[in-house]
Design a protein around this motif. Sequence first.
Motif, PDB file in Angstrom:
ATOM      1  N   ARG A 115      -6.070  10.062  -7.589  1.00  0.00           N
ATOM      2  CA  ARG A 115      -6.141  10.647  -6.247  1.00  0.00           C
ATOM      3  C   ARG A 115      -4.747  10.941  -5.706  1.00  0.00           C
ATOM      4  NH1 ARG A 115     -10.671  10.760  -3.063  1.00  0.00           N
ATOM      5  NH2 ARG A 115     -11.736  10.425  -5.040  1.00  0.00           N
ATOM      6  N   VAL A 116      -4.032  11.812  -6.450  1.00  0.00           N
ATOM      7  CA  VAL A 116      -2.724  12.281  -6.016  1.00  0.00           C
ATOM      8  C   VAL A 116      -2.737  13.802  -5.959  1.00  0.00           C
ATOM      9  CG1 VAL A 116      -1.536  10.277  -6.979  1.00  0.00           C
ATOM     10  CG2 VAL A 116      -1.780  12.348  -8.383  1.00  0.00           C
ATOM     11  N   ALA A 117      -1.684  14.379  -5.412  1.00  0.00           N
ATOM     12  CA  ALA A 117      -1.596  15.829  -5.253  1.00  0.00           C
ATOM     13  C   ALA A 117      -1.091  16.493  -6.535  1.00  0.00           C
ATOM     14  CB  ALA A 117      -0.677  16.168  -4.085  1.00  0.00           C
ATOM     15  N   MET A 118      -1.383  17.786  -6.650  1.00  0.00           N
ATOM     16  CA  MET A 118      -0.976  18.538  -7.843  1.00  0.00           C
ATOM     17  C   MET A 118      -0.709  19.998  -7.492  1.00  0.00           C
ATOM     18  SD  MET A 118      -3.176  19.265 -11.337  1.00  0.00           S
ATOM     19  CE  MET A 118      -2.676  20.596 -12.458  1.00  0.00           C
ATOM     20  N   TRP A 134      -6.306  12.227   2.558  1.00  0.00           N
ATOM     21  CA  TRP A 134      -5.880  10.901   2.133  1.00  0.00           C
ATOM     22  C   TRP A 134      -5.494  10.925   0.662  1.00  0.00           C
ATOM     23  CZ3 TRP A 134      -7.979   7.841  -1.762  1.00  0.00           C
ATOM     24  CH2 TRP A 134      -7.489   6.522  -1.850  1.00  0.00           C
ATOM     25  N   LEU A 135      -4.343  10.321   0.357  1.00  0.00           N
ATOM     26  CA  LEU A 135      -3.867  10.208  -1.013  1.00  0.00           C
ATOM     27  C   LEU A 135      -3.562   8.748  -1.310  1.00  0.00           C
ATOM     28  CD1 LEU A 135      -1.361  13.206  -0.934  1.00  0.00           C
ATOM     29  CD2 LEU A 135      -3.667  13.219  -1.894  1.00  0.00           C
ATOM     30  N   ARG A 136      -3.847   8.324  -2.537  1.00  0.00           N
ATOM     31  CA  ARG A 136      -3.638   6.928  -2.913  1.00  0.00           C
ATOM     32  C   ARG A 136      -2.156   6.589  -2.992  1.00  0.00           C
ATOM     33  NH1 ARG A 136      -7.221   5.657  -7.711  1.00  0.00           N
ATOM     34  NH2 ARG A 136      -8.797   5.619  -6.062  1.00  0.00           N
ATOM     35  N   SER A 137      -1.318   7.573  -3.291  1.00  0.00           N
ATOM     36  CA  SER A 137       0.126   7.353  -3.346  1.00  0.00           C
ATOM     37  C   SER A 137       0.814   8.679  -3.073  1.00  0.00           C
ATOM     38  CB  SER A 137       0.540   6.795  -4.706  1.00  0.00           C
ATOM     39  OG  SER A 137       0.673   7.830  -5.656  1.00  0.00           O
ATOM     40  N   PRO A 138       2.136   8.663  -2.794  1.00  0.00           N
ATOM     41  CA  PRO A 138       2.848   9.910  -2.506  1.00  0.00           C
ATOM     42  C   PRO A 138       3.220  10.718  -3.737  1.00  0.00           C
ATOM     43  CG  PRO A 138       4.331   8.047  -2.272  1.00  0.00           C
ATOM     44  CD  PRO A 138       2.966   7.471  -2.541  1.00  0.00           C
ATOM     45  N   CYS A 159       0.836  -1.206   0.000  1.00  0.00           N
ATOM     46  CA  CYS A 159       0.000   0.000   0.000  1.00  0.00           C
ATOM     47  C   CYS A 159       0.873   1.258   0.000  1.00  0.00           C
ATOM     48  CB  CYS A 159      -0.901  -0.015   1.236  1.00  0.00           C
ATOM     49  SG  CYS A 159      -1.936   1.437   1.418  1.00  0.00           S
ATOM     50  N   LEU A 160       0.577   2.159  -0.918  1.00  0.00           N
ATOM     51  CA  LEU A 160       1.309   3.428  -1.030  1.00  0.00           C
ATOM     52  C   LEU A 160       0.545   4.595  -0.397  1.00  0.00           C
ATOM     53  CD1 LEU A 160       2.523   3.115  -4.732  1.00  0.00           C
ATOM     54  CD2 LEU A 160       4.016   3.288  -2.748  1.00  0.00           C
TER      55      LEU A 160
END
Length: 352
Positions: free
Chosen positions: A88-91, A56-60, A47-48
């Motif tokens: 579902r990651v950051a931007m 909550w983010l699916r991965s870093p 799990c990442l």
Amino acid sequence: MSIDQRKADHIRINVTENVQFPNLTTGLERYRFVHQALPEVNLGDVCLEITVFGRWLRSPLLISSMTGGTEQAAYINRNLAEAAQAQRVAMGVGSQRAGIEHENVRQTFRVRDVAPDVLLFANLGAVQFNYGYTIDQCRRAVEMIDADALILHLNPLQEAVQPEGDVNWRGLLEKIGDVCEQLGKPVIVKEVGWGISAQTARRLIEAGVSAIDVAGAGGTSWSQVEMHRAPTERLRRLAGAFADWGIPTAESLVAAAQVRAELGRNDVHLFASGGVRTGQDIVKCVALGADLVGIASPFLKAAMESAEAVVEEMELLNAEARVAMFCSGVENIAALRQPGVLVKEQVGRSGD
């Protein structure tokens, strides 16, 4: 030269020219995971997931700040945002100075309609505080894109080799501290590709930043970018002289993590970017202390094609990251950071 023309030049040069550091590397190649032939882990359970700023983010993965201010940039940003929403990651978006000063380009930064759940970062150049910007422009940047946090980027070398560069950097630390105190949103300070030193990391943490993106050397060299757009031979030579300037990403990240630990400020997030190209690079950065790991150039090229191309790139990176964790015998981010999982290669031999 207008801001929008400069942004268009930056996109064109990054896509068509070799603007990587000629010799300097990220330093990540000096680290390796200890292979576990008997990992005692189910790959399907690796799990990442990570939580940053309470989200909550699916991965870093972080889509690093890149662009805005032109029609082409609008297309790129929306493709990036659609992919960020799907994964579902950051931007982060590119510097919003153009949007602050020109209403007609503000829509090139706006992506909330296609990325309602994304952890989204606004972006301004910190040096603009010495050229008339205040907390008001910071709030406008956040409101422009309904951002969750504000990036203040540091790019002294880029400004120094630009013909139109802003080179008065005196007194900025205090002004950054004022923004941290007044904005009401997390403030992230990031370099653009030459790294954050231990001294600078300490000063930023003490000033009240919520996160530092070390953005080290070894990936895209913005002095090389500026060399390609320099209008005179003198400026081309000046920019070219700094092709291998900077602190490698791994070195900068380790230094910032040590400072954070010394200050007892584990509440301050660390992000790593600068030359990250593979899934193994991502988990190496996480093992060294990064909460988010930013990638720009590969996503830029994919986004010029489609959102689907960006998603495909992300899925491959995350798959590689999970395999690296699996073969290291770890299932999650916390386990990845345990001593002995990642080791530094010894350079040379005793007596050499």
